[in-house]
Every structure is written in structure tokens, then in C-alpha cells.
Design a protein around this motif. Sequence first.
Motif, PDB file in Angstrom:
ATOM      1  N   GLY A 175     101.571  17.139  31.973  1.00  0.00           N
ATOM      2  CA  GLY A 175     100.717  17.105  33.160  1.00  0.00           C
ATOM      3  C   GLY A 175      99.762  18.266  33.242  1.00  0.00           C
ATOM      4  O   GLY A 175      99.148  18.480  34.274  1.00  0.00           O
ATOM      5  N   HIS A 199      96.954  21.617  37.046  1.00  0.00           N
ATOM      6  CA  HIS A 199      95.566  21.557  36.584  1.00  0.00           C
ATOM      7  C   HIS A 199      95.125  22.975  36.276  1.00  0.00           C
ATOM      8  O   HIS A 199      95.061  23.823  37.158  1.00  0.00           O
ATOM      9  CB  HIS A 199      94.677  20.918  37.653  1.00  0.00           C
ATOM     10  CG  HIS A 199      94.914  19.450  37.766  1.00  0.00           C
ATOM     11  ND1 HIS A 199      94.116  18.630  38.503  1.00  0.00           N
ATOM     12  CD2 HIS A 199      95.864  18.660  37.223  1.00  0.00           C
ATOM     13  CE1 HIS A 199      94.552  17.393  38.407  1.00  0.00           C
ATOM     14  NE2 HIS A 199      95.622  17.384  37.644  1.00  0.00           N
ATOM     15  N   ILE A 249      96.377  19.707  32.403  1.00  0.00           N
ATOM     16  CA  ILE A 249      95.075  19.387  31.830  1.00  0.00           C
ATOM     17  C   ILE A 249      94.064  20.421  32.300  1.00  0.00           C
ATOM     18  O   ILE A 249      94.210  20.999  33.384  1.00  0.00           O
ATOM     19  CB  ILE A 249      94.578  17.971  32.199  1.00  0.00           C
ATOM     20  CG1 ILE A 249      94.628  17.757  33.706  1.00  0.00           C
ATOM     21  CG2 ILE A 249      95.328  16.916  31.475  1.00  0.00           C
ATOM     22  CD1 ILE A 249      93.843  16.565  34.148  1.00  0.00           C
ATOM     23  N   GLY A 272     105.206  17.558  42.861  1.00  0.00           N
ATOM     24  CA  GLY A 272     103.828  17.316  42.477  1.00  0.00           C
ATOM     25  C   GLY A 272     103.217  18.545  41.833  1.00  0.00           C
ATOM     26  O   GLY A 272     102.570  18.462  40.790  1.00  0.00           O
ATOM     27  N   GLN A 273     103.476  19.705  42.451  1.00  0.00           N
ATOM     28  CA  GLN A 273     102.931  20.924  41.875  1.00  0.00           C
ATOM     29  C   GLN A 273     103.489  21.210  40.496  1.00  0.00           C
ATOM     30  O   GLN A 273     102.816  21.747  39.626  1.00  0.00           O
ATOM     31  CB  GLN A 273     103.214  22.100  42.799  1.00  0.00           C
ATOM     32  CG  GLN A 273     102.283  22.157  43.982  1.00  0.00           C
ATOM     33  CD  GLN A 273     102.977  22.649  45.212  1.00  0.00           C
ATOM     34  OE1 GLN A 273     103.912  23.424  45.123  1.00  0.00           O
ATOM     35  NE2 GLN A 273     102.530  22.178  46.369  1.00  0.00           N
ATOM     36  N   TYR A 299     104.591  18.979  38.183  1.00  0.00           N
ATOM     37  CA  TYR A 299     104.209  18.081  37.087  1.00  0.00           C
ATOM     38  C   TYR A 299     102.735  17.735  37.077  1.00  0.00           C
ATOM     39  O   TYR A 299     102.316  16.842  36.364  1.00  0.00           O
ATOM     40  CB  TYR A 299     105.086  16.830  37.124  1.00  0.00           C
ATOM     41  CG  TYR A 299     106.512  17.219  36.844  1.00  0.00           C
ATOM     42  CD1 TYR A 299     106.834  17.754  35.597  1.00  0.00           C
ATOM     43  CD2 TYR A 299     107.495  17.130  37.801  1.00  0.00           C
ATOM     44  CE1 TYR A 299     108.118  18.171  35.326  1.00  0.00           C
ATOM     45  CE2 TYR A 299     108.778  17.537  37.544  1.00  0.00           C
ATOM     46  CZ  TYR A 299     109.089  18.065  36.306  1.00  0.00           C
ATOM     47  OH  TYR A 299     110.348  18.486  36.037  1.00  0.00           O
ATOM     48  N   SER A 300     101.967  18.403  37.913  1.00  0.00           N
ATOM     49  CA  SER A 300     100.533  18.205  37.809  1.00  0.00           C
ATOM     50  C   SER A 300      99.882  19.572  37.886  1.00  0.00           C
ATOM     51  O   SER A 300      99.413  20.003  38.920  1.00  0.00           O
ATOM     52  CB  SER A 300     100.073  17.292  38.953  1.00  0.00           C
ATOM     53  OG  SER A 300      98.719  17.424  39.146  1.00  0.00           O
ATOM     54  N   ARG A 353     111.308  14.958  35.842  1.00  0.00           N
ATOM     55  CA  ARG A 353     110.124  14.246  36.330  1.00  0.00           C
ATOM     56  C   ARG A 353     110.457  12.845  36.822  1.00  0.00           C
ATOM     57  O   ARG A 353     109.807  12.319  37.708  1.00  0.00           O
ATOM     58  CB  ARG A 353     109.097  14.180  35.203  1.00  0.00           C
ATOM     59  CG  ARG A 353     107.800  13.563  35.640  1.00  0.00           C
ATOM     60  CD  ARG A 353     106.664  14.026  34.803  1.00  0.00           C
ATOM     61  NE  ARG A 353     106.835  13.654  33.405  1.00  0.00           N
ATOM     62  CZ  ARG A 353     106.031  14.086  32.437  1.00  0.00           C
ATOM     63  NH1 ARG A 353     105.053  14.909  32.725  1.00  0.00           N
ATOM     64  NH2 ARG A 353     106.215  13.722  31.194  1.00  0.00           N
ATOM     65  N   GLU A 391      98.924  17.613  27.758  1.00  0.00           N
ATOM     66  CA  GLU A 391      98.797  16.632  28.834  1.00  0.00           C
ATOM     67  C   GLU A 391     100.094  15.902  29.095  1.00  0.00           C
ATOM     68  O   GLU A 391     100.319  15.398  30.186  1.00  0.00           O
ATOM     69  CB  GLU A 391      97.678  15.628  28.489  1.00  0.00           C
ATOM     70  CG  GLU A 391      97.144  14.901  29.722  1.00  0.00           C
ATOM     71  CD  GLU A 391      96.102  13.859  29.385  1.00  0.00           C
ATOM     72  OE1 GLU A 391      95.725  13.750  28.207  1.00  0.00           O
ATOM     73  OE2 GLU A 391      95.671  13.168  30.303  1.00  0.00           O
ATOM     74  N   ARG A 392     101.010  15.865  28.086  1.00  0.00           N
ATOM     75  CA  ARG A 392     102.275  15.156  28.341  1.00  0.00           C
ATOM     76  C   ARG A 392     103.111  15.877  29.377  1.00  0.00           C
ATOM     77  O   ARG A 392     104.030  15.307  29.953  1.00  0.00           O
ATOM     78  CB  ARG A 392     103.058  14.961  27.046  1.00  0.00           C
ATOM     79  CG  ARG A 392     103.485  16.236  26.379  1.00  0.00           C
ATOM     80  CD  ARG A 392     103.851  15.978  24.939  1.00  0.00           C
ATOM     81  NE  ARG A 392     103.590  17.161  24.153  1.00  0.00           N
ATOM     82  CZ  ARG A 392     104.514  17.744  23.386  1.00  0.00           C
ATOM     83  NH1 ARG A 392     105.712  17.237  23.314  1.00  0.00           N
ATOM     84  NH2 ARG A 392     104.216  18.816  22.704  1.00  0.00           N
ATOM     85  N   PRO A 395     108.327  16.119  47.754  1.00  0.00           N
ATOM     86  CA  PRO A 395     107.232  15.613  46.927  1.00  0.00           C
ATOM     87  C   PRO A 395     106.215  16.697  46.583  1.00  0.00           C
ATOM     88  O   PRO A 395     105.690  16.718  45.466  1.00  0.00           O
ATOM     89  CB  PRO A 395     106.605  14.512  47.782  1.00  0.00           C
ATOM     90  CG  PRO A 395     107.048  14.799  49.166  1.00  0.00           C
ATOM     91  CD  PRO A 395     108.375  15.462  49.060  1.00  0.00           C
ATOM     92  N   GLY A 396     105.993  17.615  47.533  1.00  0.00           N
ATOM     93  CA  GLY A 396     104.991  18.644  47.279  1.00  0.00           C
ATOM     94  C   GLY A 396     105.346  19.494  46.083  1.00  0.00           C
ATOM     95  O   GLY A 396     104.549  19.706  45.173  1.00  0.00           O
TER      96      GLY A 396
END
Lengths: 618, 301, 192
Positions: free
Chosen positions: C50, C23, C52, C17-18, C20-21, C3, C47-48, C13-14
Motif C-alpha cells: 500500500g 502515501h 505508493i 487505513g493509515q 495499509y495506505s 490487513r 505497492e503490495r 478503521p482509521g
Amino acid sequence: MNLSIILAIAFGGALLTYFSGKISKKARDVLAVLISLVIAVILAFFYNTSSREIFYTGFLDFPLILRIDTFSWFFAFTIAVIGSFSIIFSLSYIRKKGNTDYYYTMMLLVIASMIGIILSGDLVSFYIFWEIMSWSTFLLISYNRGPAIAAGIKYIIMSVTGSVAMLVGIISLYSHYGTVIYTELSGLLYNASSGYTIFIFVLFFIALGIKNAIWPLHVWLPPAHSEAPSPFSAVLSGTLIKIGTYGIILLIYVIVKINVFLNLGEGIVSARYIIAVTGAITILIPTFIALLQDDAKRLLAWSTIAQAGYIILGIAYGTSESVASGMFHFFNHAIFKALLFMVVGAVEYRTNGVRDLNSLGGLIKKMPVTFVGGLIGICGLIGVPLTNGFVSKWLIYKTLIINNSPFLAFAALLGTWGTILYSYKLLHNMFLGQLPEKYEKLERAPFSMQLPIVILSLAIILFGILPGLPLKVINSIESGFGLEPLTINIWGITSDTGTINMLNLFVAVFLIGIMIWLIFKGSKKSAGIGQYDNYAAGTTVPKNKYHYSVDFYGPLHRMISPYLRDFIDDFYMSLARSIKNLGNGIRRIYTGDVGYYAIYIMLFLALLIFIQIKWKLW
Amino acid sequence: MVMTTILEIIFIILLAGIIGLFFLGLSRKIMARIHWRYGPPITQPLIDIIKLFNQTSMSHGFLFNFGIIFSLAGSVVVLLFLPFGRICPLSDSGGLLVILYLMLIAPLGLALSGGEAANPYTSIGISRKLLLAFGYELPLLLILLTVMTHYNTISIVEIVNKQFQAGWSFQHLSLLLPGIAYILILPAILGFRPFELIQAPQEISSGPMAEYSGKFLALTTIQHAFNIFISISLFTNLFLGGAANPGYFFLKILAVFVIFLFANAVFPRFRIEQAIKYLWRWPSILAFAGLIIVLITGKNF
Amino acid sequence: MDRNNLGKWLKSPGKMGQKYSLHALYFCTGCGIIEIPPSITTRWDAERFGVIPVATPRQANLFLITGYVSVKTLRYIIRSYEQMPEPKFTVGFGSCPINGGMYWDSYNTIKHLDKYIPVDGWIAGCMPRPEAVFVAVTHLWTLIDKGMADGYNKYRANYQYYRENQEKILGKLEWPPLFSKNIKHEEYRTIA
């Protein structure tokens, strides 16, 4: 050019329209539009001129006078322009209904009499045109029959009450000073006792306040505005009630003069403060009532009362900034309220008379131009920066704060936040949300409706970015009243206590908006989806039911509605009922039997004899 | 002259964005620590935004797009009117009243965008948002009027300058009560608990944002970041005396923000009626008392 | 975990991003959801990483099917999956979505979820513990890194197949097809 020619065209045109309608419908439509436009164009040429003429002397030996200066030009021109737009809007609106000749004639008659009021130079001709306006308005309000007749009767009763009060005032002025001409009257009240001035004020305020719908004289307005045909509601709300505003300005700043007005009473019990507080109440209570309305036009009607409160507050507060804001807000309100009534009218026209906010929705997809008109209209109404309502409201807040009247400023500001709530509700329930299935085949509004909507929307933006244009006219009016003019430029207002510059704001908003738009465009393109591809917790979207509009502000509604019964209206209605009962009681005396009448005469004579014997009065 | 203004504008927008995102990340971290969790990295909001921009998104139409742009533009423009330390690019074109008005563009834009989505969840969220705004505007207007009457000016720059001469607003008795009232309503302005009823993910599926995906959500997050920055810096400028330089100003808003985080972490959620009743009772009474005191004691300037 | 590897962030970046985030949309079909509260709260704290929970499928990119899938809930699963923005990842949680689990002979339980929507990974067990969720997340990271978590592309490429399967069990679906025409296999390669 003569001023009497304008009136001749206006009144003659109204009659001519009626007769041309008997020959050809097309010719009548063209004629009506043409006459209203010609009046507006002729008036435009009177800009920055001042003239005065006696047009008739045969009426009880009063010289009836017409005059024009910047003050009356400003009002007359606004009225003529809004009037011609609403006649253009009427072209398709009224076509489906009957009695069209009558409608156009009355519409032109109302416009003509309003211009007559504005241009008249003495109180007698003011009164004559005032009565013509009241009666022709009554006939138009009850045009739709049914509940409209009750609304019209409510209007005409209140209006006649006001007229009588004003007539008493005019007669009293004439018997005191022997003249009813503004220029001769002006300043004469300087030497009058303050009691007499207050007497004149009260009499005139009953008439003007009823027309301007000042709380607690507002009760005729909500039914009248909502039952009248929509293009006429635009005229009613945009200009007709502003005749009351005109009268108040005329009374305070032309006849009584500012220095007398400001010295009328001391501190909190001064005339200035009382009228300003009335204006503040007129802002607050109707704003809260408007929140609870479910009828689009009734909501706008209450909003009209509230906005009239801003105008009264500004005019009565008496600083040069507040008077400017009052007049500017009159101008702005004429534009955006006429626009909003036209928007509602267009929706009403396409949906066959639906104006219930709970049964519409999603019309943005079907009537985009009308929606944009409505959006800009409510932005002006709220006073979002870069629309015209912003500058006038900013001026009134500023002058109230700087002159240490925070409570009045609080009323004005809170009224604005209430405005956001009800105007969003209006827009949301009509245009946003789910489109019901029955409106899926709805067409756009016809061109004759879209044209005035588009032009008025552009005017809102134009005067929002260039507030200097109307403020320049208002400045020259103010110097005529003996107030210190504001220091303005075309972009805004400069002063030591606060500056506003719409150019900076416009450039900032525009550039930042463009920047964000570029970011938005530059990132991944989004796929367009329809209203049935919505999140519904995994289920398919239920048709006609997936819309939150009934009780939009339910929690607030439950909290405040017990406090907001229109008790003023209840009071008037109970007054009306008791007068009716009294009349019924009196009628019972007239039995139709001669014997009873003979007894009445005998009793009366006996009473007289008794009084004479007892007290020896005569 | 123009050049420095433009540089200031760019500086403020970038800095406010960075600070706002830092605050968002910080709030998640601190909240996690209060919950005895480890929590996400402080850069998590930035990671989310990067991801969201790389996702596809669904749009419901023109107004859906326009509303979100309008809303973000409104938030960014407010920044230019707020003194950040001593920097305030557009200080001479409006003042506090303009800030008040510009602050309503952001919710209005979101409301328009959400309305187009044709989803009752968004409509309920918007209705709550407007009602809550109506709730906290009543005390807020009283507070701002008290401050403006006290300093007898409508210019926020002048208010900050006068505090440099005469000490923070909190030191004047007449502004102490409105200051406390502002503290009481600040969670409502920020949308923190106990006023987190606009999004309420468990009840109404995140309300106005229920239909947002991809870049829409990213722009909303950025707007939220700006919004936090704006609300707190308005408070700092009005009551904590602003600051002479940006660094000191940052420390002040950081302190204020962290205090509100603690409240956010422990409170449950009001219902909307309860929220309005609360807002119209205690903060309004305090603000009203402050206004009366200012009117009685007269102007200090 | 990469990370904090700035080089990788700049390069793709895409993808980062996917990773470590994530949802997550939890689809509470059955008993499996009971393991989710511990994994997102104090004890295990998702949440640690990413991860949530979010409220609507529009905001989600990780779809967690927690428990058995009945015929009735399959409809909602499909609808939710189709509403999620791409790229999106599906993880079946517990043995029931894999093969029916203890409901292997039930007449109204779906035995092979991946016939109806593409599934990128499975968490076996009855129940899997919260640790298993984190193992799944780290596996998903690897798959995303290698470009192998491409269920959404498979769905696009073989939409006709999935739609037929869905209609076979659910009857005629109320919503129109997500993709209008069947994309050829070669085109799918270029998208991936």
C-alpha cells in the motif's frame, strides 16, 4: 390604456431626465429608474391582450400604427425589464464619469426606441424608430471617447448601410402592394414570384443581419460591445441586437408567412437551409475566436455573436420546436448575457477600468456576490442542466437530430463545448487563482450593482427549473404564427420523440447533492487556509506571480490561431480603405483653379459631341 | 411506482460505486501484473478511501468545497439516466442529450474547486482537462449524432431496445466506423494513458488534485470510480447492445475495461497538442465517415 | 500482517487505513533517493504494502527524508512537513539525517533532523537496501498500531520548541506559525 402613452412616457421621460439633471443629480437618478420601471410595469399589464391603434396620420399620409399582441409583448417586456435593470446598474457605475445627464437620456432613448420598434404596426414607423435607435446607440457607444469613437463609427456606417437597404425594401413593398401595414401585407407575398420574395428577403436581411450580427455582417459588434459603458453593453448584447431577431421573426412569420418561407427554394439551396447554415457558421467561428480573447468584454462580445447564431438557427429551421427554442434562447440570452456584462462591469468599476483577463485574479474573496452572479451566468450560457439555457439548447438539438440535420446539430453542440472553454477562462482569470496584492483592499460591488446581478441570477435558476413559464407565452406566439404549439407543462416538454422533465432532474440533483453534502459535513472538518499556504514544491508562494492565466489555452491557441484571422473584418477594412482612396482621387480633380474647371467643361462637351457623332445616341 | 424508482436509484448508485471501486482496484492489480509486480490487494482503493476520510484536510474556501460536491453530484445523477441492464430510473426525462450535458458537470465542478485553490498547478491541469475534453468531444459528438440519426431517437433506452431487436450496433456497417472511433477516444474520456496528461504527477504534481487532501481526495477517488463506470457503460449501451440483466451487463463492461487497461499499461504519455491533433484526426475522420454513410443509406428504423 | 482481519477493520478503521495506505512523499535531498526506484518498481514492489509515491505533500501521510539535509533544504522539508495532513509519519532514510553521517563536520549540513521536525523512525545504513525500507514500513505498522507513531502530536505540543530551533538556524521564517499558541503538555495527552 393606450399604447401611445407608453411611448409618450418613454420618449418624454428621456428628455425630462436631461433637464432634471440640470437641477438636481438625485432627482435625475430617481427619475431615470422610475421611468424605466414604469414602462416595464405598464407593459406587464398588457399581458395576453391584443390591441391596435393609429397614433399619427400626418406623416406623408401614412397611418402610423401601434399594435400589441403576445409576440410583441414578449419582446417588449423583456427589453423593458433588462433596460430598467441596466439603468439601476448604471447608478453607481456612471457616477464617476462625466456627461451623466447625456448618458441617462440616451439610455432611455434607446430603450424607448426599441419598444417603439417592437410596438409599431407598420413598416414606416418601424423604420422611423429603427433610425432613432441606431443614432442614439451610436452616441452611447462612443460615450467613452478614444477607441470608442472608432467603434461607434464602424457601427453607424454598417447600420446606415443596412437601413438604406431596408428602406429600399420598404419602398419596393409599398410600390408593389400599396401598403406597409403588417396585417395587410401578411400573406400577400404568397402570390409573388419567388424571385421577388428573395429580393425582399435579401434587402431586409442586410439590415436585420447587421443588427443581429450574423456572420459575415458581425464586424461592428466586438469593438462596439467592448468599448461601450458596461451597463449599456448589457443592453446592447441582451436586447438591442435582438431587435434584429425580432425583425427576422416578423419578416418570416408575420409578413412572409411560414408556408411561403418553407417553400422558398429546394433542398440545400432553400432559404430556410441557407439561413440555418449561416446561423451554424455564426455559432462556430465566433466561438473559436472568443477562445482567443484576452479582454473580458471582447470575449463576451464574440460569445454574443455565437449565441445569436443559435437564435437564428432555431428561427430559420422552421419547425415549431426550433422556433420555440430560438425565441426561448432570445429570452435566456437577454438574461444571462446582461448578467455577465454587469458582472464584468462591476469588476471594471472596482478595479478602475481593468478588464484585461491577464491582470486580474482571485477576486472571489473580495466580490463573492458578483462571483456567484458570474458563475450562474456562465452556467446559463453553457446550458448546464437546471439553468434556463439548457432547455432552449436541448430543444434545438433535439429538433435538428429528429429532423435529420446532424451537421447543424453538430455545429450547435460543438459550439456549446467551445462555450465551456471560454466561459471558464473568463471566470477563472477574473475570480479564481491568486489575488494580486494590489487588489487586497478591494471592496464589494455597491448595492445598486449587486441588486440586478442577484435578481438576474435568480431568474436564470427560476426559468431553468420552470421552463414552462416562458414556454407558455412562446406557445401562444407560435399558434399565432400558424405553427403547431408544443405540448408543455410547467416543468418541461412532453412529446413522442423526446421528453424533458426538469422536476425529476431538479429533485434528483437536489437530493443527491444534499446527500453528498451530508457526507462531506459528517466527515472530519477541514481547516481553512489562505492562498499563501499553497503547495509550491516546498518553497514559499511567490506573491503576484503564482497564477496561471496568460495563454490559458496556449496549446490550442497555437494550433488554431493561424486559421482564425478575422478575414471578414479585413475585407471590410480594405473596402473602406479603397473607398477612401477613391474619394481622395476624386478630390484631386477639384484644384480650386477656375481654368481647370473650364477645361473640364470643355472636355465634357467634347466627349458629348464625340459620342453623338460616333453613335448618334440622342 | 415511486417506491420502486427510489429503490432502483439506491441500487444503481451503490452498485455503480462498488463496481467503479472494484475497477480501480482491478486496474492497479492488473497493471502491476503487466509490470511483473505482485500489486496491491484489490481492495486497495477502499483502504485508501477509509484512510483519507480519517485524515485531516485543508480547504481553500467555499467554492473549494462546493465544487467537489457539485462534481460528485453531477456524476451520480448521470447514473440515473444510463440503462444498467434494463434498469433506468429516470429514462423518461431527457435521454442521451441530457446525459451528454450532465457529464460535463463533473469536470466543471472539479475545475471550479481547483480554481479556488489559487495554485498554478491546478490551473494548468484544468486547462489541460478542458482542452482534452474539447478534443474528444468533437469525435464523440459526431459518434453520438451518428447513433442518434441511425436509430432516429434521442432516447438511450430506445437505442438499447432497438439493439435487442436488430443486434448490436457493431453489426451495422454504418455504426462500425463510429464504434471504432469511440474505442479510439475512450482512453481520453477515461483519462488513461496515453491521455494521462491531466494529472501527470511527474510534470504538474497531479494537476487539479494538487491541493486536495483528506476527504477531498476521497471524494475525488469516488468520483473517478463513477466516471469510469459511466464512460464504459455509455459505450456498452450504445454499441454493445446494453444487456438484459445487470449481471450480463457487468461482464460486458468488465471486458471492455480490461482491454483498455492493457493499452494503459504499455503507452507513454502524449503532450496536449499531440493529443488534440490525434483526436481531431483519426477518430474524427472515422466518425465523420460513419455519419456520411448513415445519411446516404438512410435510416434503418 | 493483519490487513485481512475484518474485526480489526471494524474496530478501528482509521488506524488500519493509515497502516495499509501509506502515501509516501519522497524528499530527494541526496543520494538516498537512488534506492527508491527499485523499491517501488518490479523487483521489490512497495505497492503490495500500500505504499505508493504521490505528487504533493497534501496527499501524503508518509514523509521519507532520503539523504543528507543541508541548511537550504531544511526550509523546504519544514514547509512540506507542515503542509501534510495529519496523521503524518516521518522516516529518516540513511545515516546522514540521523547524525550527519559522512558530513558530520560539514558547516552547512543538519546533524539532528529531529530537532527541527519530529521523526518517527530511522533507517540506518549508507545506503540502506530496499529491504530496509520494508522493514521500516513494518516497524511503522507496529508503531501505528500501538499509537506510538505520534510525531505530529509532539510537533503540535512542542511547536514553540521546534519553531525556535528552526528560526535559530534559518533566521526569520517567511510563513506564519502553524499553531498559534503553544499547547500545554497536559492537553497533548488528551489529543494523543
